[in-house]
Write an enzyme that holds these catalytic residues in place. Structure first.
Site, PDB file in Angstrom:
ATOM      1  N   LYS A   1       0.361  -0.863  -0.439  1.00  0.00           N
ATOM      2  CA  LYS A   1      -0.074  -0.052  -0.262  1.00  0.00           C
ATOM      3  C   LYS A   1       0.843   1.457   0.227  1.00  0.00           C
ATOM      4  CE  LYS A   1      -3.269  -2.801   0.231  1.00  0.00           C
ATOM      5  NZ  LYS A   1      -3.871  -3.798   1.108  1.00  0.00           N
TER       6      LYS A   1
HETATM    7  C1  LIG Z   1      -5.551  -4.535   0.998  1.00  0.00           C
HETATM    8  C2  LIG Z   1      -6.553  -4.800   1.769  1.00  0.00           C
HETATM    9  C3  LIG Z   1      -6.785  -5.044   2.402  1.00  0.00           C
HETATM   10  C4  LIG Z   1      -6.218  -5.791   3.518  1.00  0.00           C
HETATM   11  O1  LIG Z   1      -4.994  -4.743   4.448  1.00  0.00           O
HETATM   12  P1  LIG Z   1      -4.452  -6.369   5.082  1.00  0.00           P
HETATM   13  O2  LIG Z   1      -3.422  -4.707   5.939  1.00  0.00           O
HETATM   14  O3  LIG Z   1      -3.380  -6.286   4.557  1.00  0.00           O
HETATM   15  O4  LIG Z   1      -5.288  -7.002   6.245  1.00  0.00           O
HETATM   16  C5  LIG Z   1      -8.471  -4.864   2.879  1.00  0.00           C
HETATM   17  N1  LIG Z   1      -9.323  -4.812   1.603  1.00  0.00           N
HETATM   18  C6  LIG Z   1      -8.474  -4.066   0.234  1.00  0.00           C
HETATM   19  C7  LIG Z   1      -9.286  -3.672  -1.336  1.00  0.00           C
HETATM   20  C8  LIG Z   1      -7.070  -4.074   0.405  1.00  0.00           C
HETATM   21  O5  LIG Z   1      -6.856  -4.021  -0.718  1.00  0.00           O
END
Ligand SMILES: *Cc1c(COP(=O)(O)O)cnc(C)c1O
Length: 379
Positions: free
Chosen positions: A176
């Site tokens: 992210k």
């Molecule tokens: C990455 C992601 C998640 C989960 O995030 P984590 O921090 O890995 O638990 C949830 N929703 C979306 C759209 C994502 O891209």
């Protein structure tokens, strides 16, 4: 995008009195709340646990339904399944690849209690319309903003301010825009939801006498008020996130620069459609995911991708419609064809490299690789 200031921030924690949830987590929560313009922020060990507690905090009955996007990571829907709710999938808009108030409306039943829009690739959904729909039907709203820290809604305000929702969830996973290694955060303006999120994060336990069912007899006393979890963030994670957050504007600027270069270079390329950004919105692009008409190109996506690899260009495919996953098919009996736009999008999407460290030379190489592959040239 880990730099020396990030490294120092994390190393300092190892000399400090707290290793897990302490003053740095609080500081990170304040920084996120301030950045996105929300009253409260609760940090979690990842976004999945934040989504889980966000749904739990609403105390919706088992057997009720929540509507989300199929064009997302499985966690957006799993959080409802964890709570005994049925995840229902609304189709995406063919331009933004986001769910809309209209597509969600088409899935409403008398069991619907929750709308859970996902801001795909960083582009925010039309929250004004989704919020209005929720209000008219007495529904709750959780925004999955895992892709969208730093993005701006069409009304010019930051994603996460919860003007049209109950809660917004961010992810700080390394893929992210801002990372804690693992991390998540939930923002809200509602003091009751805030209190419940804090409680659920730590086993449902409180040491606050004002929340207890009986007067606290001693300083060691605590009460477990809910069946909660251990979803805490560590001080190392928070220190990394706090340090990274300071560079969010720089990350966004560079991401948007790269997207502009790609869009310009690919504007006239056949068999290809560049991403659309809705008027007024400012996406902190998490992904650059154009559509490719592989059929008319006479290549499979795997062949296309293999040719990009021969230019040393990486890529990824996001997302397989969630309801086509074996567990979803088995559990809810949802069939293919449910969301034609999401399925068509999945067939044609391929995300190209997008991260602030990409140099202009890297970007030029990606552009050349894509153009030459489409033209049928070999590297
Ligand atoms: C990455 C992601 C998640 C989960 O995030 P984590 O921090 O890995 O638990 C949830 N929703 C979306 C759209 C994502 O891209």
């Amino acid at each position: 995008m880990i730099d020396e200031t990030d490294v120092q921030a994390v190393l300092e924690v190892l000399h400090a009195p707290y290793l897990t949830q302490g003053p740095r987590v609080e500081e990170f929560e304040r920084a996120v709340a301030e950045r996105v313009g929300a009253k409260y922020c609760v940090a979690f060990c990842n976004a999945t646990s934040g989504l889980h507690c966000a749904v739990r905090a609403l105390s919706l009955d088992e057997g009720t339904e929540g509507i989300t996007s199929p064009n997302t990571f499985v966690a957006s829907a799993n959080c409802m399944a964890y709570c005994g709710m049925t995840p229902v999938f609304a189709d995406i808009d063919p331009r933004t690849y986001n769910v809309t108030a209209e597509t969600m409306s088409a899935r409403l039943t008398d069991r619907t209690r929750l709308l859970l829009p996902v801001h795909f690739a960083g582009q925010p959904c039309d929250m004004e319309a989704i919020g209005a729909l929720a209000k008219s039907r007495g529904l709750r709203v959780i925004e999955d903003a895992a892709h969208a820290i730093g993005s701006i809604y069409a009304d010019g305000t930051p994603v996460g301010n919860c003007r049209h929702s109950d809660m917004t969830v961010f992810s700080f996973h390394p893929v992210k825009t801002v990372t804690c290694a693992e991390g998540g955060a939930v923002t809200t303006n509602d003091p009751d939801l805030y209190r419940r999120l804090v409680l659920l994060r730590t086993h449902g336990i409180t040491k606050d006498p004002s929340q207890m069912t009986s007067p606290s007899p001693a300083p060691w006393y605590y009460e477990m008020l809910e069946l909660g979890y251990n979803y805490r963030m560590t001080e190392m994670q928070a220190a990394l996130g706090r340090s990274q957050l300071k560079r969010l504007d720089a990350f966004k600027t560079r991401r948007r620069e790269i997207v502009a270069k790609y869009n310009e270079a690919f504007a006239d390329v056949p068999h290809m459609r560049t991403p659309y950004e809705a008027p007024g919105v400012s996406s902190c692009f998490h992904l650059y995911a154009p559509r490719f008409d592989f059929k008319s190109m006479g290549l499979t996506r795997a062949e296309f991708g293999k040719r990009l690899h021969s230019y040393e260009v990486g890529w990824q495919v996001l997302y397989i419609p969630v309801y086509t996953q074996p567990w979803y098919e088995r559990t809810y009996g949802v069939r293919r064809g449910l969301c034609p736009e999401a399925e068509a999008y999945y067939e044609e999407t391929l995300a190209l490299p997008l991260y602030p460290k990409l140099t202009d030379d890297d970007v030029a190489r990606v552009i050349r690789a894509v153009r030459e592959t489409i033209e049928g040239k070999q590297p």
